[in-house]
Motif scaffolding. Structure first.
Motif, mmCIF file in Angstrom:
data_model
loop_
_atom_site.group_PDB
_atom_site.id
_atom_site.type_symbol
_atom_site.label_atom_id
_atom_site.label_comp_id
_atom_site.label_asym_id
_atom_site.label_seq_id
_atom_site.Cartn_x
_atom_site.Cartn_y
_atom_site.Cartn_z
ATOM 1 N N ASN A 138 6.981 -3.142 1.447
ATOM 2 C CA ASN A 138 7.606 -3.507 0.160
ATOM 3 C C ASN A 138 6.551 -3.817 -0.906
ATOM 4 O OD1 ASN A 138 10.304 -3.541 1.435
ATOM 5 N ND2 ASN A 138 9.513 -5.370 2.447
ATOM 6 N N SER A 139 5.475 -3.068 -0.900
ATOM 7 C CA SER A 139 4.326 -3.379 -1.744
ATOM 8 C C SER A 139 3.879 -2.158 -2.545
ATOM 9 C CB SER A 139 3.166 -3.898 -0.883
ATOM 10 O OG SER A 139 3.518 -5.118 -0.254
ATOM 11 N N THR A 140 2.985 -2.401 -3.506
ATOM 12 C CA THR A 140 2.457 -1.342 -4.360
ATOM 13 C C THR A 140 0.943 -1.445 -4.425
ATOM 14 O OG1 THR A 140 4.456 -1.325 -5.728
ATOM 15 C CG2 THR A 140 2.476 -0.362 -6.689
ATOM 16 N N ILE A 141 0.280 -0.312 -4.173
ATOM 17 C CA ILE A 141 -1.176 -0.208 -4.282
ATOM 18 C C ILE A 141 -1.446 0.776 -5.416
ATOM 19 C CG2 ILE A 141 -3.317 0.184 -3.033
ATOM 20 C CD1 ILE A 141 -1.404 -1.878 -1.703
ATOM 21 N N THR A 142 -1.991 0.307 -6.533
ATOM 22 C CA THR A 142 -2.041 1.164 -7.718
ATOM 23 C C THR A 142 -3.266 0.898 -8.592
ATOM 24 O OG1 THR A 142 -0.727 1.953 -9.601
ATOM 25 C CG2 THR A 142 -0.668 -0.412 -9.163
ATOM 26 N N ASN A 143 -3.704 1.970 -9.262
ATOM 27 C CA ASN A 143 -4.769 1.898 -10.266
ATOM 28 C C ASN A 143 -6.080 1.372 -9.695
ATOM 29 O OD1 ASN A 143 -5.661 2.370 -12.944
ATOM 30 N ND2 ASN A 143 -5.519 0.193 -13.396
ATOM 31 N N ASN A 144 -6.410 1.815 -8.476
ATOM 32 C CA ASN A 144 -7.682 1.471 -7.855
ATOM 33 C C ASN A 144 -8.558 2.720 -7.766
ATOM 34 O OD1 ASN A 144 -6.956 -1.386 -6.850
ATOM 35 N ND2 ASN A 144 -5.300 -0.135 -6.020
ATOM 36 N N ALA A 145 -9.873 2.539 -7.674
ATOM 37 C CA ALA A 145 -10.779 3.682 -7.629
ATOM 38 C C ALA A 145 -12.005 3.358 -6.794
ATOM 39 C CB ALA A 145 -11.200 4.085 -9.034
ATOM 40 N N ALA A 146 -12.458 4.361 -6.013
ATOM 41 C CA ALA A 146 -13.670 4.217 -5.208
ATOM 42 C C ALA A 146 -14.596 5.388 -5.485
ATOM 43 C CB ALA A 146 -13.327 4.162 -3.726
ATOM 44 N N LYS A 147 -15.883 5.097 -5.579
ATOM 45 C CA LYS A 147 -16.863 6.160 -5.807
ATOM 46 C C LYS A 147 -16.986 7.051 -4.574
ATOM 47 C CE LYS A 147 -20.076 7.841 -8.613
ATOM 48 N NZ LYS A 147 -21.310 7.080 -8.897
ATOM 49 N N ASN A 148 -16.653 6.503 -3.385
ATOM 50 C CA ASN A 148 -16.718 7.256 -2.143
ATOM 51 C C ASN A 148 -15.336 7.805 -1.803
ATOM 52 O OD1 ASN A 148 -16.646 7.705 0.836
ATOM 53 N ND2 ASN A 148 -18.786 7.073 0.714
ATOM 54 N N THR A 149 -14.568 7.112 -0.969
ATOM 55 C CA THR A 149 -13.258 7.601 -0.550
ATOM 56 C C THR A 149 -12.279 6.441 -0.394
ATOM 57 O OG1 THR A 149 -12.150 9.090 1.017
ATOM 58 C CG2 THR A 149 -13.684 7.478 1.953
ATOM 59 N N GLY A 150 -10.998 6.785 -0.259
ATOM 60 C CA GLY A 150 -9.975 5.760 -0.133
ATOM 61 C C GLY A 150 -9.835 4.946 -1.399
ATOM 62 N N GLY A 151 -9.492 5.613 -2.497
ATOM 63 C CA GLY A 151 -9.353 4.905 -3.760
ATOM 64 C C GLY A 151 -8.384 3.748 -3.680
ATOM 65 N N GLY A 152 -7.236 3.975 -3.027
ATOM 66 C CA GLY A 152 -6.260 2.903 -2.838
ATOM 67 C C GLY A 152 -6.523 2.094 -1.588
ATOM 68 N N ILE A 153 -6.615 2.792 -0.433
ATOM 69 C CA ILE A 153 -6.772 2.132 0.870
ATOM 70 C C ILE A 153 -7.761 2.910 1.721
ATOM 71 C CG2 ILE A 153 -5.591 1.421 2.985
ATOM 72 C CD1 ILE A 153 -2.953 1.542 1.350
ATOM 73 N N TYR A 154 -8.708 2.211 2.321
ATOM 74 C CA TYR A 154 -9.560 2.757 3.371
ATOM 75 C C TYR A 154 -9.253 1.968 4.635
ATOM 76 C CZ TYR A 154 -13.716 4.079 6.071
ATOM 77 O OH TYR A 154 -14.564 4.551 7.041
ATOM 78 N N PHE A 155 -8.840 2.686 5.704
ATOM 79 C CA PHE A 155 -8.513 1.998 6.952
ATOM 80 C C PHE A 155 -9.268 2.650 8.097
ATOM 81 C CE2 PHE A 155 -6.262 0.970 10.798
ATOM 82 C CZ PHE A 155 -5.999 -0.377 10.630
ATOM 83 N N GLY A 156 -10.118 1.854 8.766
ATOM 84 C CA GLY A 156 -10.877 2.362 9.905
ATOM 85 C C GLY A 156 -10.780 1.427 11.087
ATOM 86 N N GLY A 157 -11.538 1.748 12.124
ATOM 87 C CA GLY A 157 -11.557 0.903 13.308
ATOM 88 C C GLY A 157 -10.525 1.316 14.327
ATOM 89 N N THR A 158 -10.167 0.392 15.210
ATOM 90 C CA THR A 158 -9.274 0.693 16.331
ATOM 91 C C THR A 158 -7.906 0.051 16.184
ATOM 92 O OG1 THR A 158 -10.136 -1.206 17.576
ATOM 93 C CG2 THR A 158 -11.230 0.913 17.903
ATOM 94 N N GLY A 159 -7.636 -0.567 15.043
ATOM 95 C CA GLY A 159 -6.336 -1.184 14.820
ATOM 96 C C GLY A 159 -5.263 -0.167 14.460
ATOM 97 N N ILE A 160 -4.083 -0.678 14.129
ATOM 98 C CA ILE A 160 -2.930 0.144 13.760
ATOM 99 C C ILE A 160 -2.609 -0.081 12.295
ATOM 100 C CG2 ILE A 160 -0.457 0.523 14.136
ATOM 101 C CD1 ILE A 160 -0.922 -0.289 17.058
ATOM 102 N N PHE A 161 -2.324 1.021 11.603
ATOM 103 C CA PHE A 161 -1.968 0.963 10.182
ATOM 104 C C PHE A 161 -0.495 1.326 10.011
ATOM 105 C CE2 PHE A 161 -1.270 3.317 6.213
ATOM 106 C CZ PHE A 161 -1.618 2.352 5.283
ATOM 107 N N LYS A 162 0.248 0.499 9.238
ATOM 108 C CA LYS A 162 1.641 0.803 8.927
ATOM 109 C C LYS A 162 1.874 0.625 7.432
ATOM 110 C CE LYS A 162 3.528 -0.647 13.413
ATOM 111 N NZ LYS A 162 4.516 -1.519 14.100
ATOM 112 N N LEU A 163 2.484 1.624 6.832
ATOM 113 C CA LEU A 163 2.902 1.566 5.426
ATOM 114 C C LEU A 163 4.412 1.757 5.414
ATOM 115 C CD1 LEU A 163 1.730 1.519 2.442
ATOM 116 C CD2 LEU A 163 2.026 3.999 2.501
#
Length: 207
Positions: A138-163
């Protein structure tokens, strides 16, 4: 009244931070990151005050949150600085080596995180060597920027991601391998009833 930084330092692990802010006082401005190193909940409903949700706004060369423990954030806005940040995670940075640790965002806006240099996760960065789970609902990820990757969200590692029931929009990744909306690395991910739109990046505008 005590500050949010004071409350985070003094609340017991497993506790909840709430707010009592009058009308026109719902924006909390910080100039350095807030460190979360114990499990807790931050609820920005502000039901004891004006009833308008709390906004945490960072200024200067800093991010909003540095998270090393389980955290639930709900009913608030986290806003990045107008000064571009020079590290991963301009709004939220999260990393832990403890399994089954979860960062949960519910009814949260993450916006305006900007990164310079070769770093990732303009809005949210969950470390590629960690075990943090990330659940966004129930959330909003907006108007973000990265010089590399994942402008909105970068998710790594061994966990679980849910949107879940959320929107990732108008984010940008500008690096050669940049993805605008979401970048996954070595993880199990679920996207449920969510909108990913109007993001831009040379290696994937959305994901």
């Amino acid at each position: 009244t005590n500050s949010l930084r004071w409350a985070i330092a003094n609340v017991d692990a497993g506790g909840t931070i709430t707010f009592n802010l009058a009308a026109g006082q719902e924006t909390i401005t910080i100039t350095s990151e807030l460190l979360i190193d114990k499990s807790l909940t931050i609820d920005g409903t502000n039901s004891y005050g004006s009833g308008n949700d709390v906004i945490i706004q960072v200024t200067g060369l800093a991010r909003v949150l540095n998270i090393t423990a389980g955290l639930t954030i709900q009913n608030m806005t986290l806003a990045g600085s107008s000064t571009p940040f020079n590290d991963h995670g301009a709004v939220i940075y999260a990393n832990t080596n403890v399994s089954n640790t979860t960062l949960s965002l519910n009814n949260v806006v993450v916006k305006d995180g900007k990164i310079v240099d070769d770093f990732a996760g303009g809005g949210i960065f969950v470390h590629y060597n960690g075990k943090m789970n990330l659940v966004i609902s129930n959330s909003t990820i907006t108007n973000n920027a990265a010089k590399n990757t994942g402008g909105g969200i970068y998710f790594g590692g061994t966990g679980i991601f849910k949107l879940i029931n959320s929107t990732v929009a108008n984010n940008t990744g500008t690096g050669p391998s940049g993805s605008g909306g979401i970048y996954f690395y070595g993880t199990t991910s679920y996207i449920i009833n969510s909108t990913i739109s109007w993001n831009s990046g040379p290696s994937g505008s959305g994901i």
